[in-house]
Each structure stands twice: as C-alpha cells, then as structure tokens.
Design an enzyme around this catalytic site. Sequence first.
Site, PDB file in Angstrom:
ATOM      1  N   PHE A 252       0.826  -1.221   0.000  1.00 38.61           N
ATOM      2  CA  PHE A 252       0.000   0.000   0.000  1.00 38.61           C
ATOM      3  C   PHE A 252       0.851   1.259   0.000  1.00 38.61           C
ATOM      4  O   PHE A 252       0.512   2.261   0.609  1.00 38.61           O
ATOM      5  CB  PHE A 252      -1.016  -0.018   1.155  1.00 38.61           C
ATOM      6  CG  PHE A 252      -2.258  -0.758   0.754  1.00 38.61           C
ATOM      7  CD1 PHE A 252      -2.216  -2.125   0.557  1.00 38.61           C
ATOM      8  CD2 PHE A 252      -3.445  -0.088   0.501  1.00 38.61           C
ATOM      9  CE1 PHE A 252      -3.333  -2.819   0.125  1.00 38.61           C
ATOM     10  CE2 PHE A 252      -4.571  -0.774   0.067  1.00 38.61           C
ATOM     11  CZ  PHE A 252      -4.510  -2.140  -0.119  1.00 38.61           C
ATOM     12  N   GLY A 260     -10.026   4.821  -4.525  1.00 44.89           N
ATOM     13  CA  GLY A 260     -11.471   4.853  -4.764  1.00 44.89           C
ATOM     14  C   GLY A 260     -12.060   3.551  -4.258  1.00 44.89           C
ATOM     15  O   GLY A 260     -11.503   2.937  -3.345  1.00 44.89           O
ATOM     16  N   CYS A 263     -15.080   0.744  -0.495  1.00 42.93           N
ATOM     17  CA  CYS A 263     -14.812   0.715   0.952  1.00 42.93           C
ATOM     18  C   CYS A 263     -14.115   1.948   1.485  1.00 42.93           C
ATOM     19  O   CYS A 263     -14.634   2.599   2.394  1.00 42.93           O
ATOM     20  CB  CYS A 263     -13.981  -0.515   1.301  1.00 42.93           C
ATOM     21  SG  CYS A 263     -14.932  -2.024   1.212  1.00 42.93           S
ATOM     22  N   LYS A 266     -16.100   5.373   1.601  1.00 43.01           N
ATOM     23  CA  LYS A 266     -17.289   5.285   2.456  1.00 43.01           C
ATOM     24  C   LYS A 266     -16.902   5.060   3.924  1.00 43.01           C
ATOM     25  O   LYS A 266     -17.446   5.690   4.825  1.00 43.01           O
ATOM     26  CB  LYS A 266     -18.131   4.113   1.926  1.00 43.01           C
ATOM     27  CG  LYS A 266     -19.185   3.582   2.812  1.00 43.01           C
ATOM     28  CD  LYS A 266     -20.030   2.542   2.093  1.00 43.01           C
ATOM     29  CE  LYS A 266     -19.486   1.131   2.158  1.00 43.01           C
ATOM     30  NZ  LYS A 266     -19.539   0.477   3.461  1.00 43.01           N
ATOM     31  N   ARG A 333     -17.191   2.606  -8.406  1.00 44.43           N
ATOM     32  CA  ARG A 333     -17.503   3.503  -7.287  1.00 44.43           C
ATOM     33  C   ARG A 333     -16.300   4.355  -6.886  1.00 44.43           C
ATOM     34  O   ARG A 333     -15.219   3.843  -6.633  1.00 44.43           O
ATOM     35  CB  ARG A 333     -18.029   2.685  -6.096  1.00 44.43           C
ATOM     36  CG  ARG A 333     -19.498   2.317  -6.300  1.00 44.43           C
ATOM     37  CD  ARG A 333     -20.009   1.448  -5.198  1.00 44.43           C
ATOM     38  NE  ARG A 333     -19.570   0.063  -5.372  1.00 44.43           N
ATOM     39  CZ  ARG A 333     -19.924  -0.923  -4.588  1.00 44.43           C
ATOM     40  NH1 ARG A 333     -20.700  -0.701  -3.559  1.00 44.43           N
ATOM     41  NH2 ARG A 333     -19.490  -2.141  -4.824  1.00 44.43           N
TER      42      ARG A 333
HETATM   43  C1  UDX Z   1     -10.286  -2.532   0.393  1.00 47.95           C
HETATM   44  C2  UDX Z   1      -9.476  -3.271   1.471  1.00 47.95           C
HETATM   45  O1  UDX Z   1      -8.179  -3.611   0.962  1.00 47.95           O
HETATM   46  C3  UDX Z   1     -10.212  -4.485   1.941  1.00 47.95           C
HETATM   47  O2  UDX Z   1      -9.500  -5.130   2.986  1.00 47.95           O
HETATM   48  C4  UDX Z   1     -11.574  -4.008   2.451  1.00 47.95           C
HETATM   49  O3  UDX Z   1     -12.305  -5.003   3.030  1.00 47.95           O
HETATM   50  C5  UDX Z   1     -12.337  -3.334   1.337  1.00 47.95           C
HETATM   51  O4  UDX Z   1     -11.560  -2.227   0.877  1.00 47.95           O
HETATM   52  P1  UDX Z   1     -10.691  -2.762  -2.212  1.00 47.95           P
HETATM   53  O5  UDX Z   1     -11.482  -1.500  -2.083  1.00 47.95           O
HETATM   54  O6  UDX Z   1     -11.257  -3.882  -2.976  1.00 47.95           O
HETATM   55  O7  UDX Z   1     -10.363  -3.340  -0.760  1.00 47.95           O
HETATM   56  O8  UDX Z   1      -9.317  -2.381  -2.912  1.00 47.95           O
HETATM   57  P2  UDX Z   1      -7.788  -2.184  -2.554  1.00 47.95           P
HETATM   58  O9  UDX Z   1      -6.984  -3.148  -3.335  1.00 47.95           O
HETATM   59  O10 UDX Z   1      -7.543  -2.153  -1.118  1.00 47.95           O
HETATM   60  O11 UDX Z   1      -7.544  -0.731  -3.193  1.00 47.95           O
HETATM   61  C6  UDX Z   1      -8.278   0.408  -2.768  1.00 47.95           C
HETATM   62  C7  UDX Z   1      -7.866   1.636  -3.515  1.00 47.95           C
HETATM   63  O12 UDX Z   1      -6.568   2.059  -3.136  1.00 47.95           O
HETATM   64  C8  UDX Z   1      -7.813   1.481  -5.036  1.00 47.95           C
HETATM   65  O13 UDX Z   1      -8.330   2.654  -5.630  1.00 47.95           O
HETATM   66  C9  UDX Z   1      -6.333   1.321  -5.333  1.00 47.95           C
HETATM   67  O14 UDX Z   1      -5.999   1.726  -6.626  1.00 47.95           O
HETATM   68  C10 UDX Z   1      -5.748   2.236  -4.279  1.00 47.95           C
HETATM   69  N1  UDX Z   1      -4.368   1.887  -3.909  1.00 47.95           N
HETATM   70  C11 UDX Z   1      -4.093   0.738  -3.245  1.00 47.95           C
HETATM   71  C12 UDX Z   1      -3.330   2.774  -4.220  1.00 47.95           C
HETATM   72  O15 UDX Z   1      -3.552   3.830  -4.828  1.00 47.95           O
HETATM   73  N2  UDX Z   1      -2.061   2.454  -3.812  1.00 47.95           N
HETATM   74  C13 UDX Z   1      -1.772   1.322  -3.142  1.00 47.95           C
HETATM   75  O16 UDX Z   1      -0.595   1.122  -2.799  1.00 47.95           O
HETATM   76  C14 UDX Z   1      -2.805   0.423  -2.850  1.00 47.95           C
END
Ligand code: UDX
Length: 436
Positions: A252, A260, A263, A266, A333
């Site tokens: 991350f 976006g 989760c 929101k 979303r």
């Molecule tokens: C997230 C959580 O990871 C999960 O544990 C929870 O239950 C639901 O929300 P999700 O929304 O499916 O899951 O996506 P995730 O892979 O976590 O990415 C979320 C957002 O962060 C995306 O827009 C992604 O592009 C962005 N992101 C993620 C980054 O910009 N940089 C990163 O290093 C990681």
Amino acid sequence: MKIAMVGSGYVGLVSGACFADFGHEVVCIDKDQSKIDRLHEGVMPIYEPGLDALVESNVAAGRLSFTTDLAEGIAGAQAIFIAVGTPSRRGDGHADLSFVHAVAREVGENLANDAVVVTKSTVPVGTGDEVERIIAETGCKHRVSVVSNPEFLREGAAIGDFKRPDRIVIGAEDDFGREVMREVYRPLFLNESPILFVSRRSAELIKYAANAFLATKITFINEMADLCEKVGANVQDVSRGIGMDNRIGPKFLHAGPGYGGSCFPKDTLALLKTAEDYDSPVRIVEAVVKTNDSRKRAMGRKVIDALGGMEAARGKKVALLGLTFKPNTDDMRDSPAIAIAQALGDAGVKVAGYDPEGMEQAAPLMPDVQMCKSPYEAIEGADAIAIVTEWDAFRALDLERVKALANAPVMVDLRNIYKPDHMQSAGFTYVSVGRG
Ligand code: UDX
C-alpha cells in the site's frame, strides 16, 4: 453446519460460496428476485475472478443454494450472516443502516431455532447492540448471540483473501457466539489462519481502523510523490526504502491518482462521523479524506498540463485507459477516472475511454466520454494518453502502434506502469507520478 447469508451482493456471495467450498451447507438470500433468478442460471451479479466457477461447483455439489425467502433460508441455520449494503447516507456520510436493521427484524420474526447472528456488513461501533435490541423487540423466543465478523476482502482478489486471510476477527460477547464461530471457521484453523477473538465493539472498530489506516498509507505516499516531483526524487525508490523497514512494510505504498472503491471512501467518512458523535476527532483521517478528494481532480489538471495547459488543451482529445477504481473489477464507485474525465470535460477536452471490464458501469457515470472497444480505438487521434488503472492489458501496449495512431506521443502514466527511460527512448513525452 448450515449457514444462511442474507444479502447476496459482493461480500455475501463471495463469503457464501467460500463457506460452501469448505463443506458447509449455505443458503444465500436476497430480496432481489432477478438477482436470484440469474444466480440460479449461473450468472454472477458482479465480476470477480474465479467466482462463477466456485459457485457452479458448489451448487452442483448441493452445498450452495439461493432463495428470496428469508424464513425458508434461515430455517435450521446455526449461523445467520447479515451481508447487506451499508452505503453512505445521503447528506451526512453516516453509514445507512436501514437494510441491516430491516434484516435483523425479519430474522427475529422468523427465527425457528437458536442461532448466532453475525454482522459481516461494515457497520459502525454499537450496531451489534442495536441488532440485538431489534431481535429482542420482535419477541423472538430462541437463544440468539449477535457477533461481529468484519470482512477484509479486496475486490479482484476476494476468494484468495477469504481462503487465506491474514486474520479472522470475531467480536463476540458470549461462549455460544464464540463456539459457533469457531465451528464456522474450523476449516481455516486447519490452514492455521490466525483468529482473533475480541469484544463486539472492538471488532466493529477494527474494520474501520484498518481501512482508515490503509487509506492513510496511500495518501501519505501520494503526497510524498508530489514532493518527489518538486525535489527531483523518485517515489518508487522512496517506497522501497521505507517499506523495507518492517515496522512500515512494503504494501500500500504505490503512488497513484488517489484511492477509490466501495470501501475506503465510504468507511473513512463513516469513521469521521462516529468520531464526531463521540467527540473524539480523528484529524489524520479528516486530512486523508480531503487530500484524496482533491487529488482525483488534480490528476485531471496533470493531464491538461501535459497537453500544454488550459489554453492549449481546449478542443484536444485524451484517451483514458482504465476506468474502474482498480484492475480486475468492474466497480466504478469513487473511481478517480470519473473526476479526471470531469476535469478534462470542464476544460473543453474531448475524452475517449476504454476499460477491459468496466465499460457498462462507466458509461452512465461519464456521459460525455466516448466509449471505445479497444485501447487502440481510444488512442486513435489522441493528443495524450492517460493510464488511470493498471490493468495488465495496458502494461505491454504496442508502442509503435500507439505512436502511429495517436496525434501526439504524449503519455501520462498515473500508475507508474512504464519506465521513464524506456518511454523516452521509445519517443514518448512521458509523465508519471512522483518520478521527477
Ligand atoms: C479494500 C481493502 O483492501 C479491503 O480489505 C476491504 O475489506 C475493502 O476495501 P478494495 O477497495 O477492494 O479493498 O481495494 P484495494 O486493493 O484495497 O484498493 C483500494 C484503492 O486504493 C484502489 O483505488 C487502489 O488503486 C488504491 N491503492 C491501493 C493505491 O492507490 N495504492 C496502493 O498502494 C494500494
């Protein structure tokens, strides 16, 4: 063991299919007749890799079924999961709990045996207490334990996340709840997945705290990326350099156009509301929400700059590659692509878009964007190409073909999937995020 899953959306369907795959008997329940009809025909309501095959094999094995009838679905179930939506309430950002409360009432009115009622939906602290109160008010005579069991499923990787979780969090207030949940997750104990038993309120907060922390980590590295651009440093090296510290960890820390999805936006907002209600501000998360919101539109300005600024951009064409909030999903979303397309449209730029899975969902949200059948169709005649989502299909574009089709070889790579020196030697004016 019989499990009922009330709500057959993303979380309910993935969880239900995985529990069935562990050998439990699972009934997925949903009020939406057409969704249940389609599931009977083997048509998934969402795109999630591997889900259709998992559902098909478990239906064939007789372990997974679907119904709109809640009373029939929960009959004999020892664990009844509530996995309905908790969208942001219009106007104030609080989680809208009306679906959760309605299910609790219906479960209380129809329960015919002792059961554990498990909230899997993401719900604010104290919701378990409310669910317990609602069930008691229905006059239900059976023993009911209300448990919190938040999900940590990433879209696109949900089945793997479910079957090989970093941890399982169970918030239970009594032995009945703990025993039934231990049985529900027994197949995962055998995989030695750690299970954490905590109080119900702690479990509810863990979910929000985890998502807020991850959103903070992303926002932090995004701001570092901006600083890298100013001071001439490389954010990928900075991420590696800090991520090798075990206390920070490498995940991350990918800079990009802002988070976006269903989760993070929101849940961070809902956490702020809870903090406000309890007069215990979480100012870091307040800053994260604001910073992330403004970043998405700022990425539109970055593309406009690559076109030569506001004046020069008017009337030009941009190809947006990737519209969903991340790859391997059709979920739009809070996708950064929406704000970027809006910013470009406001500046008089024509936008052509392509996404491997999200076109259908994207079209109504981006009415002014010309939707194309391939990345190359979008690129035809474009004055700049912006990669917004890092789908694998964009990692190895035929650069010669891109140059031949585009009006100008300008690429704005908002996910840093290409190497600057490679793109320069291929003849592109190349802009990325946090790389000098
Ligand atoms: C997230 C959580 O990871 C999960 O544990 C929870 O239950 C639901 O929300 P999700 O929304 O499916 O899951 O996506 P995730 O892979 O976590 O990415 C979320 C957002 O962060 C995306 O827009 C992604 O592009 C962005 N992101 C993620 C980054 O910009 N940089 C990163 O290093 C990681």
